[in-house]
Design an enzyme around this catalytic site. Sequence first.
Site, PDB file in Angstrom:
ATOM      1  N   LYS A 148       0.840  -1.205   0.000  1.00 23.55           N
ATOM      2  CA  LYS A 148       0.000   0.000   0.000  1.00 23.55           C
ATOM      3  C   LYS A 148       0.871   1.249   0.000  1.00 23.55           C
ATOM      4  O   LYS A 148       0.691   2.163  -0.794  1.00 23.55           O
ATOM      5  CB  LYS A 148      -0.897  -0.013   1.246  1.00 23.55           C
ATOM      6  N   LYS A 206     -17.411  -6.197  -6.511  1.00 29.24           N
ATOM      7  CA  LYS A 206     -17.058  -7.167  -5.465  1.00 29.24           C
ATOM      8  C   LYS A 206     -16.720  -8.538  -6.024  1.00 29.24           C
ATOM      9  O   LYS A 206     -17.392  -9.040  -6.906  1.00 29.24           O
ATOM     10  CB  LYS A 206     -18.215  -7.324  -4.486  1.00 29.24           C
ATOM     11  N   GLY A 251     -26.700  11.507   6.178  1.00 31.14           N
ATOM     12  CA  GLY A 251     -26.130  11.393   7.524  1.00 31.14           C
ATOM     13  C   GLY A 251     -24.835  12.139   7.713  1.00 31.14           C
ATOM     14  O   GLY A 251     -24.739  13.048   8.519  1.00 31.14           O
ATOM     15  N   SER A 252     -23.815  11.761   6.959  1.00 27.18           N
ATOM     16  CA  SER A 252     -22.516  12.368   7.221  1.00 27.18           C
ATOM     17  C   SER A 252     -22.333  13.651   6.420  1.00 27.18           C
ATOM     18  O   SER A 252     -22.817  13.766   5.290  1.00 27.18           O
ATOM     19  CB  SER A 252     -21.399  11.381   6.887  1.00 27.18           C
ATOM     20  N   ARG A 273      -6.203   0.138  -1.049  1.00 29.38           N
ATOM     21  CA  ARG A 273      -7.156   0.321   0.050  1.00 29.38           C
ATOM     22  C   ARG A 273      -7.301  -0.944   0.877  1.00 29.38           C
ATOM     23  O   ARG A 273      -7.525  -2.019   0.343  1.00 29.38           O
ATOM     24  CB  ARG A 273      -8.528   0.707  -0.504  1.00 29.38           C
ATOM     25  N   HIS A 278     -31.378   3.245   4.899  1.00 29.92           N
ATOM     26  CA  HIS A 278     -30.640   3.710   3.729  1.00 29.92           C
ATOM     27  C   HIS A 278     -29.808   2.566   3.162  1.00 29.92           C
ATOM     28  O   HIS A 278     -29.187   1.810   3.905  1.00 29.92           O
ATOM     29  CB  HIS A 278     -29.721   4.872   4.118  1.00 29.92           C
ATOM     30  N   CYS A 321     -27.025   1.894  -0.172  1.00 31.03           N
ATOM     31  CA  CYS A 321     -26.370   2.670  -1.221  1.00 31.03           C
ATOM     32  C   CYS A 321     -25.985   1.826  -2.434  1.00 31.03           C
ATOM     33  O   CYS A 321     -24.814   1.637  -2.707  1.00 31.03           O
ATOM     34  CB  CYS A 321     -25.170   3.421  -0.700  1.00 31.03           C
ATOM     35  N   HIS A 341     -20.230  10.476  -5.145  1.00 27.12           N
ATOM     36  CA  HIS A 341     -18.887   9.941  -5.365  1.00 27.12           C
ATOM     37  C   HIS A 341     -18.019  10.888  -6.172  1.00 27.12           C
ATOM     38  O   HIS A 341     -16.834  10.670  -6.331  1.00 27.12           O
ATOM     39  CB  HIS A 341     -18.963   8.597  -6.078  1.00 27.12           C
ATOM     40  N   CYS A 361     -25.953   9.197  -1.120  1.00 27.26           N
ATOM     41  CA  CYS A 361     -25.307   8.598   0.055  1.00 27.26           C
ATOM     42  C   CYS A 361     -24.760   9.723   0.931  1.00 27.26           C
ATOM     43  O   CYS A 361     -25.006  10.899   0.668  1.00 27.26           O
ATOM     44  CB  CYS A 361     -24.209   7.638  -0.404  1.00 27.26           C
TER      45      CYS A 361
HETATM   46  N1  GLN Z   1     -25.178   7.474   7.381  1.00 23.93           N
HETATM   47  C1  GLN Z   1     -24.019   7.073   6.626  1.00 23.93           C
HETATM   48  C2  GLN Z   1     -23.352   8.300   6.028  1.00 23.93           C
HETATM   49  O1  GLN Z   1     -24.017   9.199   5.659  1.00 23.93           O
HETATM   50  C3  GLN Z   1     -24.352   6.089   5.541  1.00 23.93           C
HETATM   51  C4  GLN Z   1     -23.130   5.593   4.822  1.00 23.93           C
HETATM   52  C5  GLN Z   1     -23.388   4.463   3.849  1.00 23.93           C
HETATM   53  O2  GLN Z   1     -24.485   4.161   3.523  1.00 23.93           O
HETATM   54  N2  GLN Z   1     -22.364   3.831   3.377  1.00 23.93           N
HETATM   55  O3  GLN Z   1     -22.156   8.361   5.903  1.00 23.93           O
HETATM   56 ZN    ZN Z   2     -24.925   4.945   1.335  1.00 24.83          ZN
END
Ligand code: GLN
Ligand code: ZN
EC number: 2.1.1.14
Length: 765
Positions: free
Chosen positions: A19, A117, A442-443, A525, A651, A653, A704, A736
């Site tokens: 890495k 994956k 969320g984040s 990663r 949620h 993603c 993203h 997301c």
């Molecule tokens: N609540 C998380 C965020 O917003 C959800 C992350 C995810 O679904 N991978 O970061």
């Molecule tokens: Zn997500």
Amino acid sequence: MALSHSLGFPRIGRDRELKKALEAHWRGELDKAGLRAVGRELRAAHWQLQKDAGLELLPVGDFAWYDQVLSHSLMFGAIPERFRPADDQPNLDTLFAMARGAGSGCCGGGHAQELTKWFDTNYHYLVPEFTVDQRFQLSWEQLFEEVEQAHALGHRVKPVLIGPLTYLWLGKVKGAGAEGFDKLELLERLLPVYGEILGRLAALGVEWVQIDEPILGLDLPQDWKNAFERGYHLLQHAPLKKLVACYFSGLEDNLGLAVGLPVDGLHVDLVRAPEQYPIVLDRLPTYKVLSLGVVNGRNIWRCDLDQALEVLRHAHERLGERLWVAPSCSLLHSPVDLAREDQLDAELKGWLAFAVQKCAEVAVLARALDDPEAAPVQAALAASRAVRASRAASPRIHNPAVQARLEAITAADSQRQSPFAERIERQRARLQLPAWPTTTIGSFPQTAAIRLARQAFRQGKLSQAEYTEAMHSEIRHAVQVQENLGLDVLVHGEAERNDMVEYFAEQLDGYAFTRFGWVQSYGSRCVKPALIVGDLSRPRAMTVEWIRYAQGLTGKVMKGMLTGPVTMLMWSFPREDISREVQARQLALAIRDEVQDLEAAGIRIVQIDEAAFREGLPLRKAQWQGYLDWATEAFRLCASGVRDETQIHTHMCYSEFNDVIESIAAMDADVITIETSRSDMELLEAFETFDYPSEIGPGVYDIHSPRVPDTGEMVRLLRKAARRIPAGRLWVNPDCGLKTRAWAETEAALVNMVAAARQLRGELA
Ligand code: GLN
Ligand code: ZN
């Protein structure tokens, strides 16, 4: 003498040397020669570790600069036009461009190959890209060079190739004529390259080659089964011995096909599918080697040697020298070396085995067959029995309170008080949200300042009070920004969370953590999953104080934010002494308490993320329903302890829902937010034939990428969604969480998103 071997070793290095070297190279701080030197040293070290552990036949070809599937694409000359170098000679720049994309300066430029994956693991490979007129030609010498390196070091090696059918299965045909083209047609073109590779390996003095065909563990269409026979028939005359390897799943209906292939040996995964052993043994032709994968290559627990030996002894009686002993699959999926863990307590450390230790387990099992009285064998067996005894009695594993609580679960616990139609009325009356309500997942951006504060706190450089204040100030900022933007349902921003699983795992009893238990996820990663060691429970509230603080700052609705039981389980190393289902239920009860505590603190919406819900699906369709039943049940158990007027969100993603939509509906969440922008709302096709009952937030922009979408684009997507889902049930949100983004682009995108919702509201009125 039963031979001991491994199917592959982690390439990343016990200190993640690969890495670090890759990232230094990409930053321009390490040249190609330097990078190659690191690779050479790592391979040499890994062979030596395996040999010292006692393995007799060592893998080559398990090393890769980025991903082993990508190495094969280079080897076969399957290099998309946009990366093709002018002189047609691919080099490391070509490889990294295919993996990471390239600016116009290098290799023709172009976006990276798709990443996805690897079967049901958390490893991601680069999807091979073919064209309808694809030609293959041997274009990459790495495998041969590595065989020579190993031979020069005096090792007896077995090169590892991905088999032709699995390689084609993993790829995608793109470009003109792709639609309706059957990629199986490429097999005849591909096989001559395999023939050439096998010939070259034989010329290097290789005796055995391992050909991985994990798709033999999948439900295969008939034409693919037929192609196996055709393909291996054509490779039959290559002048070396072939071991075909299947792992991650049982052979089942492909068993007859697999044992009958015209090759010299077969590897099967007895950890995942122990029940196939007697049938494989019965049907194996008498000239073939059988490699039994008895040491779990995908988890971190020590092998129960007595249990493994029971099968091995039986096989040994029947097969003698034709029996080989191995880990279940490549050790790529396990951390490197337990010896590196200097801070684990002795008891826990005694229960674990990483890749190096697993090699030793394989070696001692093979030795036990020929030389059961040898002192090292006796010592290993005694140690393994001691582990079993200590685990059986350890209060660290068995928590009677948790078990009693599990026993007491009733059907009513996974049932909301009223059906959705009634709940939603109460929720609407209480929440008073406009049509097209806006929210985020969320984040918010995890800035350098946030990470530094968390780190300083961990290192004791920041007091509890200072850390709390630093996080409060982040929450204040996030709330302020959301109020200014005019969002309807706010979030606190998750500044205090390093990772959506680890954050909760650290607060639950029953989890443990390693310092160096890294596993490659893709390229450079790595992830370091938490370990589920014992019965899981929540000693105290985990998020309530942060969310309560955030709610206190605003009159708007503040959404509580949790990670769901299935995702917690999927992204941890699970226990093997109890089922995944039971572990999910324990997690569900712990999270249920948190949901109820949030409700009691006045929080009106709780989101329970299940990002990993779909990836838990078993490889075989016949096992899907069993999984979906307990996964859905676990979610319901954690979400159903609240009153009707408390709204539960979830949620996910990703966007492939069509085949699991009924289970998603059965989770009975009031609102689900999902990723849809990249697929242009295509996901919603599932909703055409299935009348999804609850509310939905189809993501309207891709988080993203730093690109800021304009309002018109988001309005268009929402209109498209409204053609399939009644507008009254739609929410407006990104795909997301925003933690990987910067604030400037986040705010710019959200301004446009709120404007899109307002425009649609205006039209409605
Ligand atoms: N609540 C998380 C965020 O917003 C959800 C992350 C995810 O679904 N991978 O970061
Ligand atoms: Zn997500």
